[in-house]
Design a protein around this motif. Sequence first.
Motif, PDB file in Angstrom:
ATOM      1  N   ASN A  26     -13.828   5.440 -11.623  1.00 25.73           N
ATOM      2  CA  ASN A  26     -12.428   5.518 -11.196  1.00 25.73           C
ATOM      3  C   ASN A  26     -11.725   4.176 -11.332  1.00 25.73           C
ATOM      4  O   ASN A  26     -10.510   4.116 -11.497  1.00 25.73           O
ATOM      5  N   GLY A  27     -12.498   3.083 -11.228  1.00 24.32           N
ATOM      6  CA  GLY A  27     -11.902   1.762 -11.316  1.00 24.32           C
ATOM      7  C   GLY A  27     -11.070   1.424 -10.087  1.00 24.32           C
ATOM      8  O   GLY A  27     -10.971   2.211  -9.139  1.00 24.32           O
ATOM      9  N   TYR A  28     -10.461   0.256 -10.110  1.00 21.27           N
ATOM     10  CA  TYR A  28      -9.634  -0.174  -8.987  1.00 21.27           C
ATOM     11  C   TYR A  28      -8.619  -1.196  -9.481  1.00 21.27           C
ATOM     12  O   TYR A  28      -8.753  -1.760 -10.565  1.00 21.27           O
ATOM     13  N   GLN A  29      -7.593  -1.418  -8.685  1.00 23.46           N
ATOM     14  CA  GLN A  29      -6.580  -2.419  -8.978  1.00 23.46           C
ATOM     15  C   GLN A  29      -6.694  -3.559  -7.975  1.00 23.46           C
ATOM     16  O   GLN A  29      -7.009  -3.336  -6.803  1.00 23.46           O
ATOM     17  N   GLU A  30      -6.426  -4.764  -8.442  1.00 24.30           N
ATOM     18  CA  GLU A  30      -6.459  -5.943  -7.572  1.00 24.30           C
ATOM     19  C   GLU A  30      -5.062  -6.513  -7.398  1.00 24.30           C
ATOM     20  O   GLU A  30      -4.273  -6.557  -8.346  1.00 24.30           O
ATOM     21  N   PHE A  31      -4.760  -6.934  -6.172  1.00 19.31           N
ATOM     22  CA  PHE A  31      -3.489  -7.579  -5.871  1.00 19.31           C
ATOM     23  C   PHE A  31      -3.766  -8.808  -5.010  1.00 19.31           C
ATOM     24  O   PHE A  31      -4.680  -8.808  -4.175  1.00 19.31           O
ATOM     25  N   SER A  32      -2.982  -9.845  -5.220  1.00 21.78           N
ATOM     26  CA  SER A  32      -3.123 -11.082  -4.453  1.00 21.78           C
ATOM     27  C   SER A  32      -1.777 -11.451  -3.858  1.00 21.78           C
ATOM     28  O   SER A  32      -0.749 -11.396  -4.550  1.00 21.78           O
ATOM     29  N   GLN A  33      -1.781 -11.788  -2.563  1.00 26.87           N
ATOM     30  CA  GLN A  33      -0.551 -12.165  -1.883  1.00 26.87           C
ATOM     31  C   GLN A  33      -0.770 -13.464  -1.109  1.00 26.87           C
ATOM     32  O   GLN A  33      -1.858 -13.692  -0.571  1.00 26.87           O
ATOM     33  N   MET A  88     -18.207  -3.681  -5.937  1.00 28.89           N
ATOM     34  CA  MET A  88     -17.024  -2.844  -6.071  1.00 28.89           C
ATOM     35  C   MET A  88     -17.109  -1.968  -7.311  1.00 28.89           C
ATOM     36  O   MET A  88     -16.664  -0.821  -7.310  1.00 28.89           O
ATOM     37  N   ALA A  89     -17.690  -2.506  -8.382  1.00 28.44           N
ATOM     38  CA  ALA A  89     -17.855  -1.709  -9.599  1.00 28.44           C
ATOM     39  C   ALA A  89     -18.774  -0.519  -9.342  1.00 28.44           C
ATOM     40  O   ALA A  89     -18.547   0.587  -9.847  1.00 28.44           O
ATOM     41  N   LEU A 138       0.825  -1.205   0.000  1.00 27.39           N
ATOM     42  CA  LEU A 138       0.000   0.000   0.000  1.00 27.39           C
ATOM     43  C   LEU A 138       0.863   1.261   0.000  1.00 27.39           C
ATOM     44  O   LEU A 138       0.489   2.273  -0.606  1.00 27.39           O
ATOM     45  N   GLN A 139       1.995   1.207   0.684  1.00 28.59           N
ATOM     46  CA  GLN A 139       2.904   2.359   0.658  1.00 28.59           C
ATOM     47  C   GLN A 139       3.387   2.632  -0.763  1.00 28.59           C
ATOM     48  O   GLN A 139       3.451   3.779  -1.205  1.00 28.59           O
ATOM     49  N   GLU A 140       3.719   1.559  -1.474  1.00 30.33           N
ATOM     50  CA  GLU A 140       4.220   1.705  -2.838  1.00 30.33           C
ATOM     51  C   GLU A 140       3.131   2.189  -3.789  1.00 30.33           C
ATOM     52  O   GLU A 140       3.365   3.065  -4.635  1.00 30.33           O
ATOM     53  N   ARG A 141       1.933   1.643  -3.658  1.00 27.43           N
ATOM     54  CA  ARG A 141       0.870   1.912  -4.628  1.00 27.43           C
ATOM     55  C   ARG A 141       0.095   3.189  -4.347  1.00 27.43           C
ATOM     56  O   ARG A 141      -0.488   3.786  -5.257  1.00 27.43           O
ATOM     57  N   THR A 142       0.023   3.597  -3.087  1.00 29.73           N
ATOM     58  CA  THR A 142      -0.805   4.757  -2.741  1.00 29.73           C
ATOM     59  C   THR A 142      -0.023   5.903  -2.125  1.00 29.73           C
ATOM     60  O   THR A 142      -0.577   6.995  -1.937  1.00 29.73           O
ATOM     61  N   GLY A 143       1.235   5.666  -1.751  1.00 33.03           N
ATOM     62  CA  GLY A 143       1.992   6.689  -1.049  1.00 33.03           C
ATOM     63  C   GLY A 143       1.636   6.786   0.416  1.00 33.03           C
ATOM     64  O   GLY A 143       1.887   7.809   1.065  1.00 33.03           O
ATOM     65  N   LEU A 144       1.028   5.723   0.976  1.00 34.71           N
ATOM     66  CA  LEU A 144       0.608   5.694   2.378  1.00 34.71           C
ATOM     67  C   LEU A 144       1.732   6.168   3.299  1.00 34.71           C
ATOM     68  O   LEU A 144       2.829   5.620   3.288  1.00 34.71           O
ATOM     69  N   ARG A 186      -8.297  13.314  -2.442  1.00 31.42           N
ATOM     70  CA  ARG A 186      -7.394  12.272  -2.924  1.00 31.42           C
ATOM     71  C   ARG A 186      -7.181  11.170  -1.899  1.00 31.42           C
ATOM     72  O   ARG A 186      -6.101  10.564  -1.800  1.00 31.42           O
ATOM     73  N   GLY A 187      -8.219  10.893  -1.110  1.00 32.28           N
ATOM     74  CA  GLY A 187      -8.143   9.793  -0.154  1.00 32.28           C
ATOM     75  C   GLY A 187      -8.211   8.449  -0.866  1.00 32.28           C
ATOM     76  O   GLY A 187      -8.553   8.360  -2.047  1.00 32.28           O
ATOM     77  N   TRP A 188      -7.905   7.400  -0.117  1.00 35.35           N
ATOM     78  CA  TRP A 188      -7.830   6.052  -0.683  1.00 35.35           C
ATOM     79  C   TRP A 188      -8.719   5.083   0.093  1.00 35.35           C
ATOM     80  O   TRP A 188      -8.975   5.268   1.283  1.00 35.35           O
ATOM     81  N   VAL A 189      -9.161   4.026  -0.605  1.00 41.10           N
ATOM     82  CA  VAL A 189      -9.921   2.942   0.027  1.00 41.10           C
ATOM     83  C   VAL A 189      -9.317   1.610  -0.401  1.00 41.10           C
ATOM     84  O   VAL A 189      -9.176   1.341  -1.602  1.00 41.10           O
ATOM     85  N   ALA A 190      -8.948   0.778   0.565  1.00 39.08           N
ATOM     86  CA  ALA A 190      -8.410  -0.554   0.291  1.00 39.08           C
ATOM     87  C   ALA A 190      -9.352  -1.600   0.876  1.00 39.08           C
ATOM     88  O   ALA A 190      -9.603  -1.608   2.089  1.00 39.08           O
ATOM     89  N   LEU A 191      -9.892  -2.451   0.021  1.00 40.87           N
ATOM     90  CA  LEU A 191     -10.787  -3.530   0.436  1.00 40.87           C
ATOM     91  C   LEU A 191      -9.979  -4.828   0.436  1.00 40.87           C
ATOM     92  O   LEU A 191      -9.361  -5.190  -0.563  1.00 40.87           O
ATOM     93  N   ILE A 192      -9.992  -5.528   1.562  1.00 44.69           N
ATOM     94  CA  ILE A 192      -9.076  -6.655   1.766  1.00 44.69           C
ATOM     95  C   ILE A 192      -9.852  -7.885   2.217  1.00 44.69           C
ATOM     96  O   ILE A 192     -10.755  -7.796   3.053  1.00 44.69           O
ATOM     97  N   TRP A 193      -9.495  -9.026   1.643  1.00 50.47           N
ATOM     98  CA  TRP A 193     -10.091 -10.303   2.037  1.00 50.47           C
ATOM     99  C   TRP A 193      -9.025 -11.368   2.222  1.00 50.47           C
ATOM    100  O   TRP A 193      -8.020 -11.382   1.506  1.00 50.47           O
ATOM    101  N   ASN A 194      -9.253 -12.284   3.156  1.00 57.83           N
ATOM    102  CA  ASN A 194      -8.605 -13.592   3.156  1.00 57.83           C
ATOM    103  C   ASN A 194      -9.557 -14.552   2.441  1.00 57.83           C
ATOM    104  O   ASN A 194     -10.731 -14.646   2.810  1.00 57.83           O
ATOM    105  N   LYS A 195      -9.065 -15.258   1.443  1.00 58.55           N
ATOM    106  CA  LYS A 195      -9.912 -16.200   0.710  1.00 58.55           C
ATOM    107  C   LYS A 195      -9.228 -17.561   0.619  1.00 58.55           C
ATOM    108  O   LYS A 195      -8.023 -17.647   0.382  1.00 58.55           O
ATOM    109  N   ARG A 196     -10.035 -18.606   0.773  1.00 60.27           N
ATOM    110  CA  ARG A 196      -9.499 -19.959   0.620  1.00 60.27           C
ATOM    111  C   ARG A 196      -9.222 -20.232  -0.858  1.00 60.27           C
ATOM    112  O   ARG A 196     -10.056 -19.901  -1.713  1.00 60.27           O
TER     113      ARG A 196
END
Length: 220
Positions: free
Chosen positions: A186-193, A179-180, A32-38, A133-143
């Motif tokens: 504005n759209g959004y980006q998805e990341f998986s870790q 989410m749409a 998030l620091q890299e992608r949003t400047g958090l 210019r605030g940010w929203v991060a939606l996060i899940w743990n998924k099996r």
Amino acid sequence: MTENHPTERFTSRVENYVRYRPGYPASIIPLLQERTGLQRDWSLADVGSGPGNLTRLFLDSGYLVVGVEPNDAMREAGDVLMKGYPRFSSVKGTAESTKLPDRSIDFITAGQAFHWFDPPATRAEFQRILKARGWVALIWNKRPEGDFHVLDEYSEMLQHYSPEYDLVRHRDDSAEAGMAVFYCDNGYQEFSQPHIQAMTYDAFWGRLLSSSYTPLSGQP
């Protein structure tokens, strides 16, 4: 079976939720620091914070976080667990009505919670409380699906024995459509870790009972 109010679904599951729900990978922070400047001096709101499984990740990294949680039992558990964090506070509020001041938040997170939100009303509320210019991060743990035989059998068990499993799974599956609506043009980006939760036998069943769709003792 009819769906009880989402904000009260976890009242009887707080103990198992606190003990057996997984946290979140620490790698979220640098991502998030890299992608949003958090930045460390940003104010964060964790909406649907529960007992703080995601909140603590940001507190441990030195951020100022307010937890927004509508369920009294979950919020009180979080207040106890995060009592030693001077940069934490909590309010009783929902995604649609956080009770936070206008333009007071730089960054909003929601861990394992967005599928319970009303997207249009949440969008309006988040626009109200976010600074420019605030940010929203939606996060899940998924099996992971289809990778582990035991998890496939786990899902089959839930479908067979839990009358509400399909209801909640439908909410989870429909989150992308929500989410749409929420992000609009504005759209959004998805990341998986990758994230691993090691479990004992007792933890496996405790994790199961922490889910709002799992029948408790005495329920059909």
